[in-house]
Write an enzyme that holds these catalytic residues in place. Structure first.
Site, PDB file in Angstrom:
ATOM      1  N   SER A 136      31.569  40.824 -16.030  1.00  0.00           N
ATOM      2  CA  SER A 136      30.146  40.505 -16.051  1.00  0.00           C
ATOM      3  C   SER A 136      29.377  41.789 -15.767  1.00  0.00           C
ATOM      4  O   SER A 136      29.552  42.391 -14.707  1.00  0.00           O
ATOM      5  CB  SER A 136      29.867  39.441 -14.983  1.00  0.00           C
ATOM      6  OG  SER A 136      28.483  39.208 -14.869  1.00  0.00           O
ATOM      7  N   LYS A 162      30.472  39.957 -20.643  1.00  0.00           N
ATOM      8  CA  LYS A 162      29.278  39.129 -20.414  1.00  0.00           C
ATOM      9  C   LYS A 162      28.154  40.062 -20.007  1.00  0.00           C
ATOM     10  O   LYS A 162      28.298  40.847 -19.058  1.00  0.00           O
ATOM     11  CB  LYS A 162      29.579  38.107 -19.315  1.00  0.00           C
ATOM     12  CG  LYS A 162      28.376  37.479 -18.643  1.00  0.00           C
ATOM     13  CD  LYS A 162      28.800  36.291 -17.789  1.00  0.00           C
ATOM     14  CE  LYS A 162      28.085  36.253 -16.446  1.00  0.00           C
ATOM     15  NZ  LYS A 162      28.523  35.121 -15.605  1.00  0.00           N
ATOM     16  N   LYS A 164      24.380  40.434 -18.535  1.00  0.00           N
ATOM     17  CA  LYS A 164      23.246  39.784 -17.879  1.00  0.00           C
ATOM     18  C   LYS A 164      22.004  40.106 -18.710  1.00  0.00           C
ATOM     19  O   LYS A 164      21.835  41.245 -19.168  1.00  0.00           O
ATOM     20  CB  LYS A 164      23.083  40.343 -16.460  1.00  0.00           C
ATOM     21  CG  LYS A 164      24.222  39.940 -15.528  1.00  0.00           C
ATOM     22  CD  LYS A 164      24.160  38.457 -15.219  1.00  0.00           C
ATOM     23  CE  LYS A 164      25.128  38.073 -14.116  1.00  0.00           C
ATOM     24  NZ  LYS A 164      25.073  36.645 -13.799  1.00  0.00           N
ATOM     25  N   ASP A 190      24.267  35.925 -19.879  1.00  0.00           N
ATOM     26  CA  ASP A 190      23.918  35.077 -18.727  1.00  0.00           C
ATOM     27  C   ASP A 190      22.503  35.422 -18.276  1.00  0.00           C
ATOM     28  O   ASP A 190      22.227  36.562 -17.907  1.00  0.00           O
ATOM     29  CB  ASP A 190      24.919  35.328 -17.587  1.00  0.00           C
ATOM     30  CG  ASP A 190      24.710  34.396 -16.389  1.00  0.00           C
ATOM     31  OD1 ASP A 190      23.791  33.555 -16.428  1.00  0.00           O
ATOM     32  OD2 ASP A 190      25.482  34.519 -15.415  1.00  0.00           O
ATOM     33  N   GLU A 215      24.638  31.523 -21.033  1.00  0.00           N
ATOM     34  CA  GLU A 215      24.818  30.876 -19.731  1.00  0.00           C
ATOM     35  C   GLU A 215      23.473  30.713 -19.027  1.00  0.00           C
ATOM     36  O   GLU A 215      22.712  31.674 -18.909  1.00  0.00           O
ATOM     37  CB  GLU A 215      25.769  31.755 -18.899  1.00  0.00           C
ATOM     38  CG  GLU A 215      26.125  31.234 -17.526  1.00  0.00           C
ATOM     39  CD  GLU A 215      27.140  32.149 -16.823  1.00  0.00           C
ATOM     40  OE1 GLU A 215      27.759  33.006 -17.498  1.00  0.00           O
ATOM     41  OE2 GLU A 215      27.288  32.029 -15.596  1.00  0.00           O
ATOM     42  N   ASP A 240      25.750  27.001 -15.414  1.00  0.00           N
ATOM     43  CA  ASP A 240      26.315  27.556 -14.179  1.00  0.00           C
ATOM     44  C   ASP A 240      25.553  26.904 -13.017  1.00  0.00           C
ATOM     45  O   ASP A 240      25.971  25.858 -12.488  1.00  0.00           O
ATOM     46  CB  ASP A 240      26.176  29.097 -14.211  1.00  0.00           C
ATOM     47  CG  ASP A 240      26.562  29.791 -12.914  1.00  0.00           C
ATOM     48  OD1 ASP A 240      26.913  29.119 -11.936  1.00  0.00           O
ATOM     49  OD2 ASP A 240      26.495  31.045 -12.847  1.00  0.00           O
ATOM     50  N   LYS A 264      32.462  27.211 -10.573  1.00  0.00           N
ATOM     51  CA  LYS A 264      32.622  28.066  -9.394  1.00  0.00           C
ATOM     52  C   LYS A 264      32.860  27.126  -8.221  1.00  0.00           C
ATOM     53  O   LYS A 264      31.984  26.308  -7.900  1.00  0.00           O
ATOM     54  CB  LYS A 264      31.339  28.864  -9.115  1.00  0.00           C
ATOM     55  CG  LYS A 264      31.013  29.930 -10.138  1.00  0.00           C
ATOM     56  CD  LYS A 264      29.711  30.640  -9.781  1.00  0.00           C
ATOM     57  CE  LYS A 264      29.340  31.646 -10.843  1.00  0.00           C
ATOM     58  NZ  LYS A 264      27.985  32.206 -10.626  1.00  0.00           N
ATOM     59  N   GLY A 292      32.371  33.735 -11.062  1.00  0.00           N
ATOM     60  CA  GLY A 292      32.645  34.459  -9.822  1.00  0.00           C
ATOM     61  C   GLY A 292      31.362  34.817  -9.119  1.00  0.00           C
ATOM     62  O   GLY A 292      30.261  34.628  -9.669  1.00  0.00           O
TER      63      GLY A 292
HETATM   64  O1  OSB Z   1      25.589  33.987 -12.499  1.00  0.00           O
HETATM   65  O2  OSB Z   1      27.636  34.190 -12.791  1.00  0.00           O
HETATM   66  C1  OSB Z   1      26.626  34.508 -12.166  1.00  0.00           C
HETATM   67  C2  OSB Z   1      27.456  37.240  -9.617  1.00  0.00           C
HETATM   68  C3  OSB Z   1      26.660  36.855  -8.564  1.00  0.00           C
HETATM   69  C4  OSB Z   1      25.858  35.756  -8.692  1.00  0.00           C
HETATM   70  C5  OSB Z   1      25.835  35.025  -9.899  1.00  0.00           C
HETATM   71  C6  OSB Z   1      26.643  35.407 -10.966  1.00  0.00           C
HETATM   72  C7  OSB Z   1      27.432  36.558 -10.835  1.00  0.00           C
HETATM   73  C8  OSB Z   1      28.235  37.113 -11.917  1.00  0.00           C
HETATM   74  C9  OSB Z   1      29.382  38.028 -11.544  1.00  0.00           C
HETATM   75  O3  OSB Z   1      27.967  36.974 -13.075  1.00  0.00           O
HETATM   76  C10 OSB Z   1      30.707  37.374 -11.570  1.00  0.00           C
HETATM   77  C11 OSB Z   1      31.770  38.219 -10.918  1.00  0.00           C
HETATM   78  O4  OSB Z   1      32.093  39.292 -11.459  1.00  0.00           O
HETATM   79  O5  OSB Z   1      32.278  37.832  -9.864  1.00  0.00           O
HETATM   80 MG    MG Z   2      26.047  32.734 -14.119  1.00  0.00          MG
END
Ligand code: OSB
Ligand code: MG
Length: 370
Positions: A136, A162, A164, A190, A215, A240, A264, A292
């Protein structure tokens, strides 16, 4: 088994690179680590909450307080009847605070499974000895920097990227990264709730880039908006933040709010609830994958075990330890051919490095019955 003590460690671990989402930027991961001491031995858990209540209403101080005043006392009150499977019911009278509950459930379950000599993956019903992983990638103002990060991850062998996104850093960024990955490479985005359903025409432009999924484009309570968006774009919607329970999955199914679910365990209040969501999604033909929260090796071990269940057919977000931290709290998870190996040792199957834990701990509570 019987709970004898609980230790809460507040840990501050520097991230190797800043992680920015539509709700903010982190350069350090501050996280609560839970150690459960039982008559059978010790177990470990990690709370998914962060310093600020920006991803969800929970944050480290709220998690600590609810653990100290409400959750841990309920488990002390269970006497000799404690088990990992009993935790969710014992904590059920406390509304919400799912991340705090999950951390405690995992710590108790880990103690139980370590004593029984059973791995978490085996206990949950895992069917894989390694899981496909993606990475991510945070937002940055500089597209060249973003391309450099992605190129590095592709080089390391990650099986999915992924990105952001947020308004102002979306379509053009995705177009540029799609050029870099080439057609067909698994790519997804995301938004962490940054858009509104009135942005549907704009978001539908993402359909040009053959994404696996988008996402959480809309706010967490907007199941109807996500259903409308799903009708107006081809790219599958993945939820999510919206999904905190099996009941939320039922709502999404009834309305057609998503085609894919990010699971999660912290967000849904427990590993066992996470498995129920997995089972419900498999029955409904919804693909799932494991998200995660920038976990240390403790949380990562439980995510990788969960990801070994059969319905986790898309690569997860939990990357190798070195993508996050120079020093992890356990032996590092290492990328092998785009996969992480599922631990096979008892419980979480990783050992907490006491020296590293002590070095990064900034505050501590020691809780005992009475
Ligand atoms: O939205 O999935 C999310 C990290 C912190 C809070 C929200 C998210 C995330 C990630 C990172 O996308 C996932 C990871 O590498 O652990
Ligand atoms: Mg997310």
């Amino acid at each position: 088994m019987r709970l004898l003590a609980v230790d809460l460690h507040r840990v501050r671990l520097p991230l190797v690179r800043p992680f920015r989402t539509s709700f903010g930027e982190q350069t350090v991961r501050e996280v609560l680590v839970v150690r459960a001491t039982t008559d059978l031995g010790d177990g470990w858990g990690e709370c998914a909450a962060d310093v600020d209540p920006h991803y969800s209403p929970e944050f480290n101080d709220s998690a600590r307080l609810v653990l100290v005043d409400h959750l841990v006392p309920r488990l002390f009150g269970a006497g000799d009847d404690l088990s990992g499977a009993a935790v969710a019911d014992l904590l059920e009278p406390v509304k919400g605070h799912r991340m705090a509950k999950e951390a405690l459930e995992v710590a108790v379950l880990d103690a139980e499974l370590r004593a029984a000599g059973v791995s978490l993956a085996e206990h949950l019903g895992g069917v894989r000895d390694a899981v496909d992983v993606g990475v991510s990638v945070g937002i940055t103002d500089n597209p060249t920097v973003l391309a450099g990060w992605v190129a590095e991850y592709l080089d390391e062998g990650y099986r999915r990227i992924k990105l952001k996104i947020e308004p102002g850093a979306d379509i053009e960024r995705v177009a540029a990264i799609r050029e870099l990955t080439g057609d067909g490479f698994p790519l997804q985005v995301d938004a962490n709730t940054a858009y509104r359903v009135t942005d549907a025409d704009h978001l539908a432009r993402l359909d040009d880039y053959d994404l696996l999924l988008v996402e959480q484009p809309l706010p967490e309570d907007d199941f109807v908006g996500h259903a409308e968006l799903a009708r107006r774009m081809q790219t599958p919607i993945c939820l999510d933040e919206s999904i905190e329970s099996v009941a939320h999955v039922e709502t999404a199914l009834a309305l057609g709010s998503c085609g894919i679910v990010n699971i999660k365990p912290g967000r849904v209040g427990g590993l066992l609830e996470a498995r129920r969501i997995h089972d419900r999604c498999v029955a409904a033909d919804l693909p799932v994958w494991c998200g995660g929260m920038l976990e240390t090796g403790i949380g990562r071990a439980s995510l990788v075990a969960l990801s070994s269940l059969p319905g986790f057919t898309l690569p997860g977000d939990s990357s190798a330890s070195d993508r996050y931290y120079a020093t992890d709290l356990t032996e590092p998870f290492v990328l092998e051919d785009g996969r992480l190996r599922v631990p096979t040792g008892p419980g979480l199957g990783v050992e907490v490095d006491g020296e590293a834990l002590a070095r990064f701990t900034v505050a501590q509570d020691h809780l005992t019955p009475g």
